[in-house]
Scaffold this motif. Structure first.
Motif, short mmCIF file in Angstrom:
data_model
loop_
_atom_site.label_atom_id
_atom_site.label_comp_id
_atom_site.label_asym_id
_atom_site.label_seq_id
_atom_site.Cartn_x
_atom_site.Cartn_y
_atom_site.Cartn_z
N LYS A 2 0.83 -1.21 0.00
CA LYS A 2 0.00 0.00 0.00
C LYS A 2 0.87 1.26 0.00
O LYS A 2 0.60 2.22 -0.72
CB LYS A 2 -0.91 -0.01 1.23
N ALA A 3 1.93 1.25 0.80
CA ALA A 3 2.83 2.41 0.85
C ALA A 3 3.50 2.62 -0.50
O ALA A 3 3.69 3.75 -0.96
CB ALA A 3 3.87 2.21 1.94
N GLN A 4 3.86 1.49 -1.15
CA GLN A 4 4.48 1.59 -2.48
C GLN A 4 3.51 2.20 -3.48
O GLN A 4 3.88 3.04 -4.30
CB GLN A 4 4.90 0.19 -2.93
N ALA A 5 2.24 1.80 -3.41
CA ALA A 5 1.23 2.29 -4.35
C ALA A 5 0.89 3.75 -4.12
O ALA A 5 0.47 4.45 -5.05
CB ALA A 5 -0.03 1.43 -4.26
N LEU A 6 1.07 4.22 -2.88
CA LEU A 6 0.68 5.58 -2.55
C LEU A 6 1.86 6.54 -2.52
O LEU A 6 1.78 7.61 -1.92
CB LEU A 6 -0.02 5.60 -1.18
#
Length: 679
Positions: free
Chosen positions: A176-180
């Motif tokens: 999720k952190a990578q996507a955001l």
């Protein structure tokens, strides 16, 4: 990475269906707009235009909204709009140069931003993985719209996100952190999918030079500038330029300078019978010497006029020329184009009338004549001629008595060809008519200021001018007097009335003017009781003015105009707000610059005979002052300084000493003992 394909069903278009039903964004309104875009909003070069748009879409997807603006025939600029509240979006721009512009708004459902917004709310591990795969598809699509290094970075991000979404060893929170990632999201946002955007109609904007917004006018009759017993000339006008510039005026307005008719010429005080030496009214235009493109020989030559225009420019002054589309009976047009006039059954031309007033020396044009096209072209050529001679400002006499379609065509054409030309409408008529002329392209308009005298009248009227819908296109130019209007207040109020009305005009409005010699020398005698006509009016005879008289208020005029030049707050109308004060004879109001650093508070005693006092309500926070502190109010008229604190402030004004305060707010900084000057 797996692409998602949706089957396409080719259903025929049915009646009432749009050509493309993909667009989901709705643009309900774009403001400001004058009559839904029929007419142009007005600004000056470098002045901000704040645009609001009412935009939304079905569901909960994220909307992207852009403000578009472009010069006529030029490239389009895009400005991101910010959501304020209640589906209202806002942005602003400032057109850099005079001319015609267009502005619009586009909006679309942003699939990438919508995906990202949804992902922020995901907490389930599997939901995050599926969302990451969807995001990879969105990012890959953005990469295809990009190029170079941006395309490579987005492609790598999409591939990594798709790969890691399938890798069960990577936790959902990490994915999720990578996507955001904020930096990569900003990069993807540069390449949105705008295929299904909605665009509003383009709205028109007219941008003028600064003088259309902020100007100080001085009117004089050239024939009255000569030595006693002599007819003044344009060279004599030139000799007055240093004094006019010293008083701080940047527009010198001349009544018509053309040959004056001899047939039915009016005598002194509008007498029907003339005497030898009577010079007639400058508005009775045309004689054997020529018409609207010619100069009265007694005033000088075309070369003299060009010399005057250049000399005025050297003093920072524009020459404004009166254009009066009417003719004396012996104007060359009457013989050359008889069809341009109304003929009565007795074989005479219908002269101008405003019962009970009669103007036997003036023939109006017939805008319903068969040769209306020829009339239009010739009248526009009058403007063209004087523009060629260097004139960039025109005061137009009684434009409301000429056909509106003519003005829309004429003013539009001239401003396309000469964007810096300014038109002032002398239209003392009904409000809707005045506003229509402004919509048609007039840069400024005369107002009802002369007849707004009580506190309630002034507050109501100037609140309308500064904050009503007409603000977007109607620029007021306020005059306490004109050669036609000597208000009763000036007849009976004494010197104090001249002073207080000057302060009101110069501080309530960004543009104002005076019929100069008569005002600075306190001319107040009417032709007869109950009349607004001057006794021995310059409209019908030569006057000689003693500008060195000790009772002249020229020093006050000079100071007021200097204050206007030094304080940007007084150069706009929008920030005007009236301040409560319980005395009906005291009028208090404030103006401030856009950045809030220049604040001017004006208090005027409307009673020219008696001292008045009261408590002005001005809260510190409204002028950027700490509520618990003190600040200095510097009266720029008297150079007196006052310490103010709290919300209520005592003021006393004696009209025999000074009828007004024009006060600059000077704030005390926390770190300094002296006052921090904001100019």
């Amino acid at each position: 990475m797996t692409e998602i394909h949706t089957p396409v069903l080719l259903t025929p278009t049915l009646p009432g269906m749009p050509e493309d039903g993909h667009a989901r964004a709705v643009i309900d309104a774009v403001l400001p707009a004058v009559d839904c875009g029929r007419f142009a909003v007005k600004r000056t070069a470098g002045e901000k235009l704040e645009v609001k748009a009412h935009c939304f879409a079905d569901g909960h997807d994220v909307l992207r909204v852009l403000l578009l603006w472009r010069p006529d025939g030029g490239a389009t600029h895009e400005v991101p709009m910010t959501l304020l509240n209640n589906d209202i979006w806002e942005a602003e721009f400032a057109a850099p140069t005079p001319g015609r512009y267009g502005y619009s708004v586009v909006a679309w459902v942003d699939s990438f931003a919508s995906w990202r917004h949804e992902l922020t709310r995901r907490v389930d591990e599997e939901d995050i993985r599926v969302a990451a795969q969807v995001g990879a598809i969105e990012i890959a699509a953005a990469a295809r719209r990009a190029s170079g290094a941006d395309q490579q970075a987005l492609t790598e991000w999409a591939q990594a996100l798709d790969r890691d979404a399938a890798d069960r060893s990577i936790e959902g929170t990490t994915l999720k952190a990578q996507a955001l990632d904020d930096d990569l999201a900003e990069l993807a946002g540069r390449y949105p999918d705008r295929r299904f955007q909605t665009q509003y109609i383009e709205l028109p904007l007219i941008v003028d030079r600064e003088r259309a917004r902020f100007s100080s006018w001085y009117e004089l009759f050239p024939r009255s500038t000569g030595a006693p017993g002599q007819h003044g000339t344009l060279r004599d006008v030139e000799s007055r330029l240093p004094a006019i510039a010293r008083m701080g005026f940047n527009v010198l307005y001349l009544p018509p300078i053309h040959p004056i008719g001899r047939v039915d010429r009016k005598g002194k005080n509008n007498a029907l019978v003339t005497e030898p030496g009577d010079v007639g009214s400058p508005w009775a235009i045309g004689a054997a010497e020529g018409g609207h493109k010619d100069i009265l020989p007694a005033l000088g030559t075309a070369e003299d006029f060009r010399h005057l225009v250049a000399a005025a420019a050297g003093h920072g002054i524009d020459i404004a020329l009166d254009i009066a589309f009417q003719c004396a009976p012996d104007h060359p047009y009457v013989k050359a184009h008889p069809g341009w006039f109304r003929w009565r059954p007795d074989g005479t031309v219908q002269y101008a009338e405003n019962p009970p007033k009669k103007y036997q020396d003036i023939y109006p044009f017939n805008f319903e004549c068969d040769d209306w096209r020829g009339l239009w072209v010739e009248l526009k050529s009058v403007f063209d001629h004087w523009i060629h001679e260097g004139v960039k400002i025109f005061r137009v006499d009684n434009p409301h008595t000429k056909a509106f379609p003519f003005w829309e065509w004429c003013v539009t054409q001239i401003k396309r060809e000469h964007p810096t030309v300014i038109f002032l409408a002398e239209a003392f008529t009904r409000p809707k008519v005045m506003h229509r002329l402004a919509k048609l392209g007039y840069s400024q308009s005369y107002t009802y200021f002369t007849w707004r005298n009580t506190k309630d009248e002034l507050v109501t009227y100037f609140t309308e001018l500064a904050h009503g819908p007409g603000y977007e296109y109607f620029r007021p130019n306020v005059w306490p007097n004109t050669p036609d209007i000597l208000h009763e207040q000036l007849q009976t109020g004494g010197p104090a009335m001249f002073r207080l009305r000057l302060v009101l005009a110069a501080t309530l409005a960004a543009s104002y003017g005076i019929y100069g010699p008569a005002y600075e020398l306190l001319e107040h005698l009417p032709r007869n009781p109950g009349s607004e006509e001057y006794l021995d009016s310059e409209k019908y005879q030569i006057r000689h003015w003693d500008h060195g008289r000790p009772d002249s208020i020229a020093p006050l005029i000079e100071r007021v105009n200097q204050i206007r030049r030094d304080n940007v707050a007084l150069q706009f109308n929008r920030s005007l707000r009236f301040l409560p004060v319980e005395n009906d004879q005291l009028l208090a109001y404030a103006k401030q610059s856009d950045d809030g650093q220049n604040v001017i508070v004006t208090v005027v005693n409307l009673d020219p005979h008696n001292a008045q006092y009261g408590w002005v309500h001005l809260t510190p926070h409204s002028i950027g002052v700490d509520p618990g502190g003190t600040w200095q109010m510097h009266d720029l008229l008297s150079e007196e300084r006052y310490q103010w604190q709290g919300d209520y402030h005592y003021v006393r004004l004696d009209p025999h000493h000074t009828p007004a305060h024009i006060m600059l707010v000077r704030r005390r900084t926390r770190s300094e003992q002296d006052f921090d000057y904001y100019l």
